[in-house]
Design a protein around this motif. Structure first.
Motif, PDB file in Angstrom:
ATOM      1  N   SER A   1       0.848  -1.163  -0.207  1.00 42.10           N
ATOM      2  CA  SER A   1       0.459   0.033  -0.243  1.00 42.10           C
ATOM      3  C   SER A   1       1.330   1.218   0.021  1.00 42.10           C
ATOM      4  N   LEU A   2       0.474   1.840  -0.341  1.00 42.62           N
ATOM      5  CA  LEU A   2       0.160   3.478  -0.466  1.00 42.62           C
ATOM      6  C   LEU A   2       1.747   4.076   1.005  1.00 42.62           C
ATOM      7  N   SER A   3       0.773   4.250   2.009  1.00 45.43           N
ATOM      8  CA  SER A   3       1.147   3.907   3.605  1.00 45.43           C
ATOM      9  C   SER A   3       2.067   3.078   3.538  1.00 45.43           C
ATOM     10  N   THR A   4       2.577   2.288   3.760  1.00 46.04           N
ATOM     11  CA  THR A   4       3.728   1.087   3.683  1.00 46.04           C
ATOM     12  C   THR A   4       4.922   1.933   2.911  1.00 46.04           C
ATOM     13  N   VAL A   5       4.761   1.706   2.041  1.00 40.47           N
ATOM     14  CA  VAL A   5       5.699   2.208   0.741  1.00 40.47           C
ATOM     15  C   VAL A   5       6.566   3.737   1.499  1.00 40.47           C
ATOM     16  N   VAL A   6       5.521   5.006   1.504  1.00 41.39           N
ATOM     17  CA  VAL A   6       6.094   6.259   2.232  1.00 41.39           C
ATOM     18  C   VAL A   6       6.222   5.545   3.858  1.00 41.39           C
ATOM     19  N   SER A   7       5.872   5.281   4.773  1.00 39.80           N
ATOM     20  CA  SER A   7       6.810   4.602   6.015  1.00 39.80           C
ATOM     21  C   SER A   7       7.897   3.971   5.805  1.00 39.80           C
ATOM     22  N   GLU A   8       8.182   3.036   4.915  1.00 41.68           N
ATOM     23  CA  GLU A   8       9.572   2.490   4.917  1.00 41.68           C
ATOM     24  C   GLU A   8      10.399   2.909   4.230  1.00 41.68           C
ATOM     25  N   ARG A   9      10.140   3.620   3.297  1.00 40.33           N
ATOM     26  CA  ARG A   9      11.223   4.692   1.569  1.00 40.33           C
ATOM     27  C   ARG A   9      11.283   6.140   1.527  1.00 40.33           C
ATOM     28  N   GLY A  10      10.413   6.538   2.415  1.00 41.47           N
ATOM     29  CA  GLY A  10       9.427   7.901   2.532  1.00 41.47           C
ATOM     30  C   GLY A  10       8.709   8.046   1.637  1.00 41.47           C
ATOM     31  N   PRO A  11       8.968  10.040   1.055  1.00 45.77           N
ATOM     32  CA  PRO A  11       7.672  10.155  -0.233  1.00 45.77           C
ATOM     33  C   PRO A  11       8.126   9.406  -1.167  1.00 45.77           C
ATOM     34  N   LEU A  12       7.060   9.405  -2.346  1.00 45.56           N
ATOM     35  CA  LEU A  12       7.599   9.693  -3.232  1.00 45.56           C
ATOM     36  C   LEU A  12       8.354  10.598  -4.483  1.00 45.56           C
ATOM     37  N   SER A  13       9.053  10.118  -5.380  1.00 45.00           N
ATOM     38  CA  SER A  13       9.693  11.197  -6.009  1.00 45.00           C
ATOM     39  C   SER A  13       8.507  11.782  -6.993  1.00 45.00           C
ATOM     40  N   PRO A  14       9.250  12.917  -7.386  1.00 48.15           N
ATOM     41  CA  PRO A  14       8.051  13.707  -8.472  1.00 48.15           C
ATOM     42  C   PRO A  14       7.427  12.945  -9.721  1.00 48.15           C
ATOM     43  N   ALA A  15       8.405  12.038 -10.126  1.00 48.43           N
ATOM     44  CA  ALA A  15       7.916  11.367 -11.234  1.00 48.43           C
ATOM     45  C   ALA A  15       7.342  10.186 -11.135  1.00 48.43           C
ATOM     46  N   ASN A  16       7.394   9.442  -9.944  1.00 46.11           N
ATOM     47  CA  ASN A  16       6.762   8.434  -9.580  1.00 46.11           C
ATOM     48  C   ASN A  16       4.788   9.083  -8.769  1.00 46.11           C
ATOM     49  N   LEU A  17       4.786  10.596  -8.446  1.00 44.55           N
ATOM     50  CA  LEU A  17       4.394  11.326  -7.792  1.00 44.55           C
ATOM     51  C   LEU A  17       3.551  11.780  -9.185  1.00 44.55           C
ATOM     52  N   HIS A  18       3.603  11.494  -9.971  1.00 47.37           N
ATOM     53  CA  HIS A  18       2.682  11.983 -11.506  1.00 47.37           C
ATOM     54  C   HIS A  18       2.449  10.971 -11.553  1.00 47.37           C
ATOM     55  N   SER A  19       2.787  10.193 -11.685  1.00 46.13           N
ATOM     56  CA  SER A  19       2.641   8.984 -12.304  1.00 46.13           C
ATOM     57  C   SER A  19       1.216   8.135 -11.273  1.00 46.13           C
ATOM     58  N   PHE A  20       1.422   7.944 -10.070  1.00 43.86           N
ATOM     59  CA  PHE A  20       0.373   8.094  -8.866  1.00 43.86           C
ATOM     60  C   PHE A  20      -0.428   8.867  -9.133  1.00 43.86           C
ATOM     61  N   ALA A  21      -0.358  10.462  -9.370  1.00 41.41           N
ATOM     62  CA  ALA A  21      -0.788  10.880  -9.009  1.00 41.41           C
ATOM     63  C   ALA A  21      -2.288  10.863 -10.876  1.00 41.41           C
ATOM     64  N   ILE A  22      -1.990   9.592 -11.224  1.00 42.69           N
ATOM     65  CA  ILE A  22      -2.494   9.729 -12.674  1.00 42.69           C
ATOM     66  C   ILE A  22      -3.198   8.619 -12.473  1.00 42.69           C
ATOM     67  N   GLY A  23      -2.966   7.666 -11.279  1.00 46.78           N
ATOM     68  CA  GLY A  23      -3.621   6.273 -11.065  1.00 46.78           C
ATOM     69  C   GLY A  23      -4.401   6.217 -10.147  1.00 46.78           C
ATOM     70  N   VAL A  24      -4.577   7.356  -9.576  1.00 49.14           N
ATOM     71  CA  VAL A  24      -5.859   7.393  -8.479  1.00 49.14           C
ATOM     72  C   VAL A  24      -7.113   8.355  -9.519  1.00 49.14           C
ATOM     73  N   ALA A  25      -6.201   9.233 -10.051  1.00 44.14           N
ATOM     74  CA  ALA A  25      -7.220   9.936 -10.609  1.00 44.14           C
ATOM     75  C   ALA A  25      -8.005   9.006 -11.979  1.00 44.14           C
ATOM     76  N   THR A  26      -7.762   8.026 -12.225  1.00 44.40           N
ATOM     77  CA  THR A  26      -8.175   7.001 -13.237  1.00 44.40           C
ATOM     78  C   THR A  26      -9.401   6.256 -12.998  1.00 44.40           C
ATOM     79  N   ALA A  27      -8.540   6.171 -11.749  1.00 46.87           N
ATOM     80  CA  ALA A  27      -9.377   5.238 -10.456  1.00 46.87           C
ATOM     81  C   ALA A  27     -11.239   5.637 -10.306  1.00 46.87           C
ATOM     82  N   LEU A  28     -10.742   6.967  -9.701  1.00 43.64           N
ATOM     83  CA  LEU A  28     -11.404   8.030  -9.235  1.00 43.64           C
ATOM     84  C   LEU A  28     -13.122   8.188 -10.870  1.00 43.64           C
TER      85      LEU A  28
END
Length: 612
Positions: A105-132
């Motif tokens: 999950s996102l919560s585990t990745v952020v807890s274990e590794r810290g925030p996403l990089s800008p490139a990964n954050l953009h892809s993540f934002a696209i994915g969640v917007a796609t789902a919604l």
């Protein structure tokens, strides 16, 4: 819907069925307010996640609601969502079968590794917007979008748990107007009120999108505070803290977090802006999407399957340079899945709000009413227990005996701060002892990526530069019945010490030592980050800052007891774990205090119990 196979799946309990319909149950993935989620195998041999409704919530009205929600959920296309595969609303125990996503999950990745990089954050934002976009296109509101409900699967993120969503139907009676679902930190302002059940729209999911993306990019929620009512007050009255986000993502998140629902973009508008028109797509964005073809296909199919809404206020011009600023590249994050499902319980009826007033006084009145509703709902519905299990509940004044109902999460009974008693320890012998004045049983450790160290300075000092738990390396000896004791000093504001015990394969019991009390929980039942509070034990007098306190944990069979300075604070009974090692570490509070957080340990001792 969540969890991992193998060691990450808890065994079935004697009371669990072996089969449901044509599905063989293999283990437990999680348990929440609506029921239990099992890892199951279908007749075709494929693994699925099977959610079974609790027997005590079943009645004719619930079955009608469940059937309606299943029909809606089946209409959600699998664009960055866990696909609904099967359901039996008429079974003795109604169940829902969805795609099994073996991913962190996102919560585990952020807890274990810290925030996403800008490139990964953009892809993540696209994915969640796609789902919604897909969920909203089927006429469904998720209502519980949060970091633990977004899995970072290979290829594209997967949004899960929309099976508890409610159909978008203004005439529907299926949703109790006083039901409150979701985690407070990701709930839109309009959800804090006596009419929240009828006022929630798809715009609430867009608000949650903004809060989740902010968390993914910064490692914290945009309205973070030390208690659910304060978080709610900030959501209602304060601008979000988006420090750490940079344009263009910051601009979209800020608009998604608008206080007024009509001022937020729709999910489809977010997706259009994140992707850009095909002909206008920047080379950087095109290259990033080419490296994630599953995400690109899902996003474009979601666009094709839904009609764009008229853009009210958010256009490409309103976010200058958005596509040009998108960073190239997107790597997959990894780590275990996390967090139990959110308990869902009806909240009690509350008094109607006073007549609306204009100006500052009117806003104060609205906030006061909303907080009254929220506090009542948190206490009775158990939201604080299910989604903020280790949050500070308030430090009682000296000599006070706080109310267990007001201070303790539902489902996690508390020991009130009554006058403590001295309890004679059982017969035992010392098997491990270390003054913790220099490296020995607990060596030094430094992990820059985790902003954490275990070092020696007048004791074993554990320092953490961000929220989340951190454990020091220590002895691996397993213990069954024992007394685990150590001197603890909370060196900084907002710090809680962590003592893990019967801990094996990244799962076991956790005792969190905070200024106001002990919090005893299971940690890692289904995944490495899942924490479920079993008992809250408040102190009559808080632990002063940087003051040595002797903490002892006595574990014998199913009994767990905690002492402070020789006095018994509370007891509980649990059989989840039977054997494992002892661990020292840190677990900062969810608080307004800023890192670094620090705790010191000295004079650790383990004694095995030799008699009954």
């Amino acid at each position: 819907m969540k969890g991992e196979a193998g060691s990450r799946t808890a065994p079935l309990r004697p009371s669990d069925p072996a089969r449901l319909g044509r599905y063989e149950l293999l283990g437990r993935l999680g348990e929440g307010g609506m029921g239990t989620v099992y890892l199951a195998r279908g007749a075709d041999g494929k693994l699925v996640a099977l959610k079974v409704v609790r027997a005590d919530v079943l009645d004719d009205e619930f079955r009608r609601r469940f059937r309606s929600e299943v029909n809606r959920a089946r209409q959600v296309p699998p664009f960055c969502t866990a696909e609904v595969l099967d359901a039996d609303p008429d079974h003795e125990r109604p169940y829902l079968v969805v795609e099994y996503v073996d991913a962190p999950s996102l919560s585990t990745v952020v807890s274990e590794r810290g925030p996403l990089s800008p490139a990964n954050l953009h892809s993540f934002a696209i994915g969640v917007a796609t789902a919604l976009t897909a969920i909203h296109g089927a006429g469904v509101i998720h209502r519980d979008l949060k970091p633990s409900n977004v899995l970072l699967a290979p290829g594209s993120p997967k949004v899960i748990d929309f099976g508890i969503a409610r159909a978008v139907d203004p005439t529907s009676r299926h949703t109790d107007t006083h039901q409150m679902l979701g985690t407070v930190a990701y709930m839109a302002p309009e959800r804090f009120g006596p009419d929240s059940g009828t006022d929630v729209t798809q715009a609430a999911d867009v608000f949650a999108w903004g809060a989740v993306v902010a968390y993914a990019g910064t490692g914290r929620t945009p309205f973070a505070a030390d208690s659910p009512p304060v978080i709610a007050a900030r959501i209602l009255t304060q601008p979000p803290n988006l420090t750490g986000l940079v344009p263009p993502i910051r601009d979209l998140v800020e608009r998604a977090l608008a206080k007024t629902p009509t001022e937020r973009p729709t999910a489809r508008e977010l997706l259009d802006l994140l992707l850009g028109a095909t002909s206008d797509r920047s080379p950087e964005l095109a290259a990033a999407l080419d490296r994630q073809p599953d995400l690109r296909v899902a996003a474009e199919e979601a666009q094709a399957a839904t009609e764009p809404h008229a853009s009210r206020h958010l256009t490409a011009v309103a976010v200058p340079g958005y596509l040009a600023d998108v960073a190239a590249g997107a790597t997959e994050a990894a780590g275990p899945a996390t967090e139990a499902e959110t308990p869902v319980s009806p909240a009690p009826t509350v008094p109607a709000p006073p007549p609306a007033r204009s100006g500052r006084a009117g806003r104060i009145a609205v906030v006061a009413v909303a907080l009254a509703v929220l506090v009542t709902s948190l206490t009775v519905a158990g939201i604080a227990a299910g989604v903020l299990p280790l949050e500070k509940t308030g430090s009682p004044p000296a000599g006070a005996t706080p109310s267990a109902t007001a201070s303790t999460p539902s489902g996690a009974p508390s020991t009130p701060a009554a006058p403590p008693t001295i309890v004679s320890p059982p017969p035992s012998k010392v098997v491990m002892a270390d003054p913790l004045t220099k490296p020995g049983l607990w060596p030094t450790r430094e992990e820059p990526g985790q902003l954490a160290t275990c070092d020696y300075e007048d004791g074993l000092v554990v320092t953490r530069g961000k929220q989340g738990p951190y454990r020091c390396r220590g002895p691996m000896d397993p213990f069954t019945d024992f007394i685990f004791s150590v001197d603890v000093r909370l060196r900084t504001e907002g710090t809680c010490a962590g003592m893990w015990f019967r801990f094996a394969q990244n799962a076991g019991y956790l005792a969190r030592i905070c200024p106001e009390g002990f919090y005893v929980a299971t940690h890692g039942v289904n995944d490495a980050a899942e924490v479920t509070v079993l008992r809250t034990m408040l102190f009559a007098t808080p632990i002063p800052l940087d003051t040595k306190t002797r903490v002892a944990i006595t574990v014998r069979g199913s009994s767990i007891a905690l002492d402070r300075d020789g006095y018994r604070i509370g007891e509980l009974s649990d059989t989840t774990f039977t054997e494992g090692r002892v661990v020292l570490g840190i677990y900062p509070e969810i608080t307004e205090h800023q890192p670094p957080f620090s705790v010191a340990f000295t004079n650790v001792e383990v004694r095995t119990i030799t008699g009954r």
